[in-house]
Design an enzyme around this catalytic site. Structure first.
Site, short mmCIF file in Angstrom:
data_model
loop_
_atom_site.label_atom_id
_atom_site.label_comp_id
_atom_site.label_asym_id
_atom_site.label_seq_id
_atom_site.Cartn_x
_atom_site.Cartn_y
_atom_site.Cartn_z
N ARG A 141 0.81 -1.23 0.00
CA ARG A 141 0.00 0.00 0.00
C ARG A 141 0.84 1.27 0.00
NH1 ARG A 141 -3.14 -2.87 3.99
NH2 ARG A 141 -4.84 -3.98 2.97
N LYS B 24 2.43 10.84 -11.97
CA LYS B 24 1.62 9.85 -12.70
C LYS B 24 2.42 8.56 -12.82
CE LYS B 24 -1.56 12.38 -15.67
NZ LYS B 24 -2.01 12.54 -17.07
N GLU C 42 8.03 16.65 -26.05
CA GLU C 42 7.35 17.13 -24.84
C GLU C 42 7.86 18.51 -24.42
OE1 GLU C 42 4.78 15.65 -23.52
OE2 GLU C 42 4.89 13.53 -24.09
N LYS D 176 5.69 22.24 -16.35
CA LYS D 176 4.88 21.09 -15.98
C LYS D 176 4.57 21.12 -14.49
CE LYS D 176 3.97 16.25 -16.08
NZ LYS D 176 4.14 14.93 -16.67
N GLU E 45 -5.63 15.99 -12.21
CA GLU E 45 -6.13 16.13 -13.56
C GLU E 45 -7.63 16.28 -13.64
OE1 GLU E 45 -4.62 13.14 -16.19
OE2 GLU E 45 -4.87 14.41 -17.92
N ARG F 52 -4.62 20.39 -15.65
CA ARG F 52 -3.56 19.44 -15.95
C ARG F 52 -3.78 18.76 -17.29
NH1 ARG F 52 -0.36 15.29 -11.93
NH2 ARG F 52 0.85 14.27 -13.55
N ASN G 255 -1.88 17.21 -21.90
CA ASN G 255 -2.16 16.15 -22.85
C ASN G 255 -2.29 16.67 -24.28
OD1 ASN G 255 -2.30 13.79 -21.14
ND2 ASN G 255 -4.03 14.83 -20.19
N HIS H 36 -1.81 14.42 -27.18
CA HIS H 36 -1.81 13.05 -26.67
C HIS H 36 -3.05 12.25 -27.06
CE1 HIS H 36 1.65 14.43 -24.52
NE2 HIS H 36 1.80 13.29 -23.87
N HIS I 210 -1.91 8.95 -28.44
CA HIS I 210 -2.21 7.64 -27.85
C HIS I 210 -2.88 6.71 -28.86
CE1 HIS I 210 -2.12 9.19 -23.41
NE2 HIS I 210 -0.92 8.88 -23.87
N HIS J 14 6.85 7.27 -27.91
CA HIS J 14 5.80 8.13 -27.38
C HIS J 14 5.94 9.57 -27.90
CE1 HIS J 14 2.85 9.79 -24.63
NE2 HIS J 14 3.75 10.61 -24.13
#
Lengths: 359, 359
Positions: A120, A142, A184, A226, A236, A240, A244, A247, A251, A264
């Site tokens: 955890r 993330k 990026e 960022k 997000e 935020r 993206n 993206h 993606h 990527h």
């Protein structure tokens, strides 16, 4: 060395940016609750930096359990994650054992998710060795693994205790990956800072030539941009999402061709070109600005078009994107260089016109 | 209906305790960002309550994706978790889709971990239908799956938005599971509240006879005690460990015999008996208090001894417990009924004397 602090209250953490930091374990030691770490890297990074980094840690009295993963996006999977859990459990790692990620985005994302979920949650430290990881994936907490039905579908928001970005590790980075990281960096200028975008237009060759001071500035400014967005919206829910930019298309491209065929950053570059075009179709952005973006992407050695996939297929892939809400696709579009906005009202015809360029 | 609020700042949430709450979806609706839920239950609970609960949700305009898991602790695994991810992705569930757990501890723990990790976190709602889940696992945000090398080794702290505990669901609970739930209720009295322990001594037969008001009081008081501990130490850095009274031994027992052979509550009951004995061996607790604890456990129909395992084996299993720190086992021991303490200084000889009773 420069320091940027991601200000997230009791989860705040420093990002150190400089040259030769890999052997400066003093940056890491204060963040270890116990002198015990699980050092996670991959088969590409291990021969380059593992011995040196591990040696520096051990000299400081830190016990190290090492896990060397196979290289590549396709290993950002449950199966690989499980090899990390297995190693941690076999070595009786406890909650005070910190997980240190030494490598690029895949190593960082999967190690971060392991740290978020092992017993955890255990302390997590990022030592990114690729440009992409230094300017993007190591910032903001993330973490994720991929699922056969979608990239980064399984993950957690989990902040590291410290990030150490050593510019010297970029000297061993393959050319193609350096360029992918640049995508990026360019994105950060596009969504928040026209002057940084202009600086990139002037300095792109210096970055490609891996001049340390140019790289350090590009990384530091990316961390600032960022970091500011993440601080304003950690989970997000709003702003935020601007990160993206490019993206949603990107993606879909990665999904279609299988993780790893396109890097990527390459998919994001093409995604940004498509998002600029869509911004023009929506009447938000001038054609000349869109051209200016594409020009810099091309100078950075990045792709701006995609072949071999039907537009309808890309559209279907986009509909499972995490950024979908109420079944509606939200696009991040540019209103000018340096300013992005979230739009939920993209008309099917505008999207059709943009996707018509995909072939 | 009684309400206990777990006060965790912006992650605070209400626990509703009463009879007939399953059809009162008004308790849930305010917590749904979208009128869409993934309802996760198991093959035992589904025939009893799924149709009724799902119907009530649908009547309120909520779209429901349902996932029915196999029953049992051995299915608290990655493989089962993956069937949840698959269902969520196949149904295009987005970040606004809430995950609702209808069932016992296994359903709650695995659904909670799915909620914590699907697309980096979606809203989570607990509708516990077993006594154990109502008094323990649904409170406090611990979510997890098991790993072949240890119970609950993979998980996250992730709080629900609301917990709805309907006492009527306990009428269908098998006798053995009711008793297992009682173990955690007794534990709450032992670690924090002697008067609640005394109330249990007086009312144990009423609870076993499933009198609604006795059950509701036992559940409510358990929520208050566990909630207060969780609020003071959400991430188990200190006081929350007290809730693990009986669990260090208990987890070792469950591990040895395979998940599900012993019910969790049964293992905890025996673990508490052993922990009381160890407290006596350490000179912390009077023998008469230890006897008083064992007597109530026996009246509750719970086991207080374990056979068929070597003491050395139990000791080895305990050493991988999550509560270990710096390689040292930390035991939760009683100094009197109603007051527990964490002790890291248990001598091997004291532990030997306690384990000598295991055979």
């Amino acid at each position: 060395m420069q320091t940027y602090t991601v200000a997230l209250g009791d989860r705040s953490y420093p990002i150190y940016i400089g040259t030769g930091l890999l052997s400066n374990v003093e940056l890491i030691l204060p963040h270890l609750p116990q002198k015990r770490v699980a050092l996670i890297t991959n088969e590409i990074v291990a021969p380059l930096y593992l011995e040196k980094f591990r040696g520096a840690l051990e000299q400081a009295g830190v016990k190290v359990v090492q896990v060397v993963l196979p290289d590549g996006e396709k290993y950002k999977s449950w199966a690989t994650l499980n090899t990390i859990y297995d190693a941690l459990l076999a070595s009786h790692c406890e909650r005070g054992t910190s997980i240190v990620a030494l490598g690029g985005g895949v190593v960082g994302d999967i190690s971060g998710f392991a740290a978020a979920t092992y017993q955890r949650g255990v302390p997590f430290i990022q030592v990114p060795t690729t440009l992409l990881a230094q300017v993007d994936s190591s910032i903001g907490g993330k973490t994720a693994i991929n699922h056969p039905l979608g990239k980064n579908m399984i993950g957690a928001f989990y902040q590291p205790r410290v990030v150490v970005s050593d510019m010297q590790t970029l000297l061993s980075l393959p050319e193609r990956e350096l360029k992918a990281g640049l995508a990026e960096i360019i994105k950060h200028g596009l969504i928040r800072d026209e002057s940084f975008f202009s600086w990139l237009e002037v300095n792109i060759e210096r970055i490609l030539a891996r001049e340390m001071d140019a790289l350090a500035h590009a990384v530091f400014r990316s961390c600032e941009i960022k970091g500011a967005v993440v601080v304003s919206d950690e989970r997000e829910l709003g702003e935020r999402a601007l990160l993206n930019f490019g993206h949603t298309f990107g993606h879909a491209i990665e999904n279609e061709f299988g993780y790893g065929t396109w890097l990527h950053g390459e998919a994001v570059a093409t995604g940004m070109a498509l998002a600029c075009d869509l911004s023009v179709q929506m009447g938000m952005l001038g054609k000349s600005d869109s051209d200016r973006v594409c020009k810099l992407l091309v100078r950075a050695g990045l792709p701006i078009e995609v072949k071999g996939v039907a537009p309808e297929r890309l559209r279907a892939l986009m509909s499972v994107d995490k950024k979908a809400r109420d079944g509606k696709l939200h696009f991040i579009l540019l209103e000018r260089i340096g300013s992005a906005r979230i739009r939920a009202d993209v008309s099917p015809s505008a999207l059709d016109r943009t996707l018509a360029q995909v072939f």
